[in-house]
Motif scaffolding. Structure first.
Motif: not given
Length: 179
Positions: A112-115, A121-126, A144-145, A154-158
């Motif tokens: 819905v709409g725009t993310a 740095g080491n992290a990214f939030n969407f 809250d990604d 390699a990376m992890m997503n929560r």
């Protein structure tokens, strides 16, 4: 009686606090390696994930094949899902663009709409909203990604899925770039 009311209100507040999760991106600005969303997703990525409800029960288990590419400054992510447990969307295409200063915006057909996204740095939030189908009903929820790099491959997503500000479910995904 007044003390009982106060104690009940405090207990209820503590219970609600236990249902929330708050990640502070600033904690990751100096952590290595830096996570670059455009570089990580440029190419083929394989992902393995689960969705857990509030009690911790696994509701979905899935594998995602992600075909990523840059087109005219836009990161395109074509995602194909295969479920080992539960059901969900079969495919999704993200279009993600940098808006400068480590910030991003993204769109997908079922979002819905725009993310909105931000590098730390080491992290990214969407963060975004989605109309999520569950057992024949649809619920508007917020995601809250969070992504954290392990290394360049390699990376992890929560993801924390919220309704009325409370975490209703959590998604855990491990991703690996493919050769």
């Amino acid at each position: 009686m007044r003390n009982v009311t106060i104690i009940a209100a405090l207990a209820f507040s503590l219970m609600l606090t236990g249902c929330t999760v708050s990640v502070d991106g600033d904690d990751y600005t100096t952590v290595s390696p830096d996570f670059n969303i455009n570089e990580f997703f440029d190419g083929n990525v394989k992902a393995w994930g689960i969705v857990q409800d509030r009690s911790g029960k696994v509701m979905q288990r899935f594998i995602v094949d992600i075909d990523g590419r840059m087109e005219n400054g836009t990161l395109i992510l074509d995602e194909s899902f295969d479920y080992g447990l539960g059901e969900g969307v079969n495919s999704r295409t993200w279009k993600i663009q940098s808006t400068g200063n480590g910030t991003y915006r993204g769109e997908a057909g079922d979002i819905v709409g725009t993310a909105t996204g931000k590098e730390f740095g080491n992290a990214f939030n969407f963060q975004y909203e989605m109309d999520l189908p569950v057992d024949g009903s649809t619920y508007r929820v917020t995601f809250d990604d969070w992504f954290w790099a392990f290394n360049e491959n390699a990376m992890m997503n929560r993801s924390y899925i919220r309704k009325f500000g409370l975490v209703m479910a959590e998604v855990t995904i491990f991703m690996q770039k493919q050769s």
